[in-house]
Write an enzyme that holds these catalytic residues in place. Structure first.
Site, PDB file in Angstrom:
ATOM      1  CD  GLU A 126      -4.001  -2.240  -1.984  1.00 51.95           C
ATOM      2  OE1 GLU A 126      -3.921  -3.453  -1.720  1.00 51.95           O
ATOM      3  OE2 GLU A 126      -3.277  -1.383  -1.439  1.00 51.95           O
ATOM      4  CB  SER A 163      -0.950   0.012   1.203  1.00 47.45           C
ATOM      5  OG  SER A 163      -2.029  -0.874   0.981  1.00 47.45           O
TER       6      SER A 163
END
Length: 301
Positions: A165, A65
């Site tokens: 993601e 992330s």
């Protein structure tokens, strides 16, 4: 002894002291890293004083992330160019709010089918690491290729982004999006110095990073309470062999004298327990803080 000679001797002594101290910091960090069951890369740079230290700085590490910082930079560049606006509304479909992933947006709006402003999406994504918000942002700006091209054009090497993601939920995909500690430090410095975004958008993103609610026991735990830290975290799950692909924390912290230090920490292929891994990041940060604050004190005295 003339004043000139005294001044020269003072400068030489200061340089020798700085070199000795940075070597001491390197040894301390190596001691922290040496016995750990992980591959670790660290890059440090004092923005104003230009002190640098790299340990395994070219480690090819999974971004996780941390790439939300790069995505936010790209988004705000488009805002700077007038192609996007922070106040514009983005429709969030229910099917965009995937389950079994970290998503405060989904938790607050489980039925979806509503609007969020671009500003709200950035806040969820950067400050709270929302995975669904991240992927929606990528859709808005044109996908991973848009981010890759923008970071390439900044002259940053050793950065690859291909997947979002949701794609990274597949284990082998964790190792696709990568960068190095040195590349991250270089980008953070460009960002802080206003060489990436306009002044207002630079301040805006810096503030979102200061407001990060994730990783409280990571880099933040290695700093005195109340220290200003603008950072972005990243972590993978573990596989069936109890291997964690990555845990990262990168950012800029402010010293008591008002100067700033960039610290990029990447851990790869970890078999330590999670709490122990978090402590590695905290210990590296604490040692770095100690070095720069003691160095400042020595120079002032």
């Amino acid at each position: 002894m003339t004043k000139l000679v005294v001044s020269l001797l003072t400068i030489i002594f200061s340089l020798q002291l700085a070199a000795q101290n940075i070597d001491t910091l390197r040894k301390e960090l190596n001691q922290i890293i040496a016995s750990k069951n992980a591959t670790i890369g660290v890059s440090i740079k004092a923005i104003e004083d230009k002190d640098t230290l790299n340990i395994n700085g070219k480690l090819n590490a999974p971004l996780m992330s941390v790439f939300k910082f790069h995505i936010a930079l790209t988004t705000l560049h488009l805002v700077d160019k007038g192609k996007l606006s922070l106040s514009q509304k983005v429709f969030i479909k229910k099917e965009d709010l995937h389950k079994n992933t970290w998503s405060p947006i989904r938790d607050e709006y489980p039925n979806g089918n509503m609007y969020l402003t671009l500003d709200q999406l950035l806040r969820y994504t950067v400050s709270h690491s929302d995975n669904n918000g991240c992927d929606i942002l990528l859709q808005v700006i044109g996908g991973a290729e848009t981010v890759q091209n923008f970071i390439d054009n900044l002259g940053i090497k050793d950065f690859i982004i291909k997947l979002n993601e949701q794609d990274m939920r597949i284990w082998k995909n964790l190792y696709v999006n990568t960068t190095t500690p040195i590349a991250t430090t270089e980008l953070l410095e460009k960002f802080y110095k206003g060489k990436v975004l306009k002044k207002n958008t630079t301040k805006y993103l810096y503030r979102l990073m200061v407001e990060t609610s994730r990783g409280i026991t990571w880099m933040k735990a290695g700093l005195p309470e109340g220290t200003e830290l603008a950072h972005r975290t990243g972590i993978s799950d573990i596989n069936e062999q109890n291997l964690r692909g990555a845990m990262n924390d990168v950012g800029i912290f402010k010293l008591p004298n008002g100067k700033h230090v960039i610290l990029s920490i990447y851990l790869k292929n970890i078999t330590e327990e999670r709490e122990d891994t978090e402590k590695i990041i905290a210990d590296i940060t604490k040692a770095t803080w100690k070095y720069f604050t003691q160095k400042t004190h020595s120079i002032e005295n």
